[in-house]
Write a protein that holds these residues in place. Structure first.
Motif, PDB file in Angstrom:
ATOM      1  N   MET A 107       0.827  -1.205   0.000  1.00 50.48           N
ATOM      2  CA  MET A 107       0.000   0.000   0.000  1.00 50.48           C
ATOM      3  C   MET A 107       0.866   1.261   0.000  1.00 50.48           C
ATOM      4  O   MET A 107       1.987   1.252   0.516  1.00 50.48           O
ATOM      5  CB  MET A 107      -0.919  -0.010   1.218  1.00 50.48           C
ATOM      6  N   PRO A 108       0.344   2.352  -0.562  1.00 50.01           N
ATOM      7  CA  PRO A 108       1.129   3.591  -0.652  1.00 50.01           C
ATOM      8  C   PRO A 108       1.224   4.364   0.655  1.00 50.01           C
ATOM      9  O   PRO A 108       1.858   5.408   0.708  1.00 50.01           O
ATOM     10  CB  PRO A 108       0.362   4.397  -1.711  1.00 50.01           C
ATOM     11  N   TYR A 109       0.578   3.890   1.711  1.00 45.07           N
ATOM     12  CA  TYR A 109       0.658   4.578   2.999  1.00 45.07           C
ATOM     13  C   TYR A 109       1.192   3.602   4.042  1.00 45.07           C
ATOM     14  O   TYR A 109       0.821   2.435   4.086  1.00 45.07           O
ATOM     15  CB  TYR A 109      -0.703   5.118   3.446  1.00 45.07           C
TER      16      TYR A 109
ATOM     17  N   GLY B  19      -2.315   7.272   8.010  1.00 42.74           N
ATOM     18  CA  GLY B  19      -2.188   7.670   6.614  1.00 42.74           C
ATOM     19  C   GLY B  19      -3.261   7.045   5.747  1.00 42.74           C
ATOM     20  O   GLY B  19      -3.791   7.683   4.828  1.00 42.74           O
ATOM     21  N   ALA B  20      -3.594   5.790   6.041  1.00 41.53           N
ATOM     22  CA  ALA B  20      -4.645   5.113   5.285  1.00 41.53           C
ATOM     23  C   ALA B  20      -5.990   5.780   5.517  1.00 41.53           C
ATOM     24  O   ALA B  20      -6.768   5.995   4.576  1.00 41.53           O
ATOM     25  CB  ALA B  20      -4.705   3.639   5.685  1.00 41.53           C
ATOM     26  N   GLU B  21      -6.278   6.130   6.761  1.00 42.59           N
ATOM     27  CA  GLU B  21      -7.558   6.770   7.067  1.00 42.59           C
ATOM     28  C   GLU B  21      -7.624   8.174   6.480  1.00 42.59           C
ATOM     29  O   GLU B  21      -8.694   8.632   6.059  1.00 42.59           O
ATOM     30  CB  GLU B  21      -7.773   6.789   8.574  1.00 42.59           C
ATOM     31  N   ALA B  22      -6.476   8.853   6.431  1.00 43.04           N
ATOM     32  CA  ALA B  22      -6.447  10.179   5.808  1.00 43.04           C
ATOM     33  C   ALA B  22      -6.744  10.068   4.319  1.00 43.04           C
ATOM     34  O   ALA B  22      -7.459  10.902   3.745  1.00 43.04           O
ATOM     35  CB  ALA B  22      -5.085  10.831   6.043  1.00 43.04           C
ATOM     36  N   ALA B  23      -6.201   9.028   3.668  1.00 38.94           N
ATOM     37  CA  ALA B  23      -6.454   8.823   2.241  1.00 38.94           C
ATOM     38  C   ALA B  23      -7.912   8.451   1.986  1.00 38.94           C
ATOM     39  O   ALA B  23      -8.503   8.865   0.982  1.00 38.94           O
ATOM     40  CB  ALA B  23      -5.531   7.734   1.700  1.00 38.94           C
ATOM     41  N   LEU B  24      -8.497   7.678   2.904  1.00 38.01           N
ATOM     42  CA  LEU B  24      -9.899   7.282   2.758  1.00 38.01           C
ATOM     43  C   LEU B  24     -10.849   8.424   3.095  1.00 38.01           C
ATOM     44  O   LEU B  24     -11.983   8.464   2.608  1.00 38.01           O
ATOM     45  CB  LEU B  24     -10.209   6.087   3.672  1.00 38.01           C
ATOM     46  N   GLY B  25     -10.393   9.321   3.954  1.00 33.85           N
ATOM     47  CA  GLY B  25     -11.258  10.406   4.404  1.00 33.85           C
ATOM     48  C   GLY B  25     -12.242   9.963   5.462  1.00 33.85           C
ATOM     49  O   GLY B  25     -13.251  10.635   5.714  1.00 33.85           O
TER      50      GLY B  25
ATOM     51  N   ARG C  38      -7.564  -4.563  -7.778  1.00 33.86           N
ATOM     52  CA  ARG C  38      -7.184  -3.744  -6.628  1.00 33.86           C
ATOM     53  C   ARG C  38      -6.714  -4.615  -5.466  1.00 33.86           C
ATOM     54  O   ARG C  38      -7.222  -5.716  -5.261  1.00 33.86           O
ATOM     55  CB  ARG C  38      -8.368  -2.890  -6.167  1.00 33.86           C
TER      56      ARG C  38
END
Length: 228
Positions: free
Chosen positions: A2-4, A9-15, A117
């Motif tokens: 994963m890129p995070y 970081g993952a939750e920030a990308a998901l919003g 994915r």
């Protein structure tokens, strides 16, 4: 991979916050190389091929009289479940080599080509169900015509005849076939995911369901009791 690198970081990308399933998936796969992640399909194959037929085999071992009432060919001599399983293990070397050999590499290459994915978010139940319906319809259509071809004179003699050598059907007979036979049927499983790409976890579920369906079709039993 994963890129995070962190859950934050993952939750920030998901919003949004990750669901429990997404958090579990993140912990498992975040740092895993993509080739190893895609190679899990080989593990799915081997585990399902070895485990899916066992419930019926255990029933035959523990309650043979009851199991016989559900057999479609009760007059055919039935080998013991233990001997069937041992025979399957000894005869599955070709399947094991093909699944552990080129298959993961081919699948990994197709993985990128078809846009599968591996990251977040995970697919919803509705999305997964819709993908499985499409995959089932596509595979059912293709495998029907493939089976028709394999029962032509040339296809049967050159490819498919080994699959019909077993006179007492069992779930394990589903994978008793030549390498060419198994490869052709495996290819039909890929067409749906190629047409409608999905998450890798949907692939694992799809392959598991299809293998269980194959064993159900070859187990030689029915849910209803035969009339005397």
């Amino acid at each position: 991979m994963m890129p995070y690198g962190t859950a934050a970081g993952a939750e920030a990308a998901l919003g949004r916050s990750m669901s429990w399933a997404e958090a579990l998936w993140f912990r498992y796969s975040a740092a895993m190389p993509e080739l190893w992640l895609t190679s899990h399909i080989a593990l799915v194959y081997l585990v399902m091929y070895a485990v899916a037929p066992l419930p019926v085999m255990v029933l035959q071992q523990l309650a043979p009289a009851y199991a016989l009432r559900h057999k479609l060919q009760p007059g055919v001599p039935q080998p013991s479940p233990v001997s069937v399983y041992l025979s399957y293990i000894s005869e599955s070397k070709g399947l094991t080599l093909s699944v552990l050999g080129p298959f993961p590499l081919i699948y990994s290459a197709a993985f990128k080509l078809f846009g599968v994915r591996t990251g977040l978010p995970l697919p919803s139940v509705w999305e997964t169900a819709m993908h499985l319906v499409v995959y089932s319809l596509v595979e059912d259509y293709l495998s029907y015509w493939l089976h028709r071809f394999l029962h032509t004179k040339w296809g049967y003699e050159k490819i498919h005849s080994a699959h019909h050598e077993k006179t007492a059907p069992s779930g394990f007979a589903g994978s008793y076939a030549t390498g060419t036979d198994l490869t052709l049927y495996t290819i039909t499983l890929f067409f749906g995911p190629a047409i409608v790409p999905s998450h890798v976890t949907t692939h694992w579920l799809w392959f598991s369901i299809r293998i269980m369906e194959a064993f159900d079709a070859h187990c030689g039993a029915t849910c209803t009791t035969r009339e005397a």
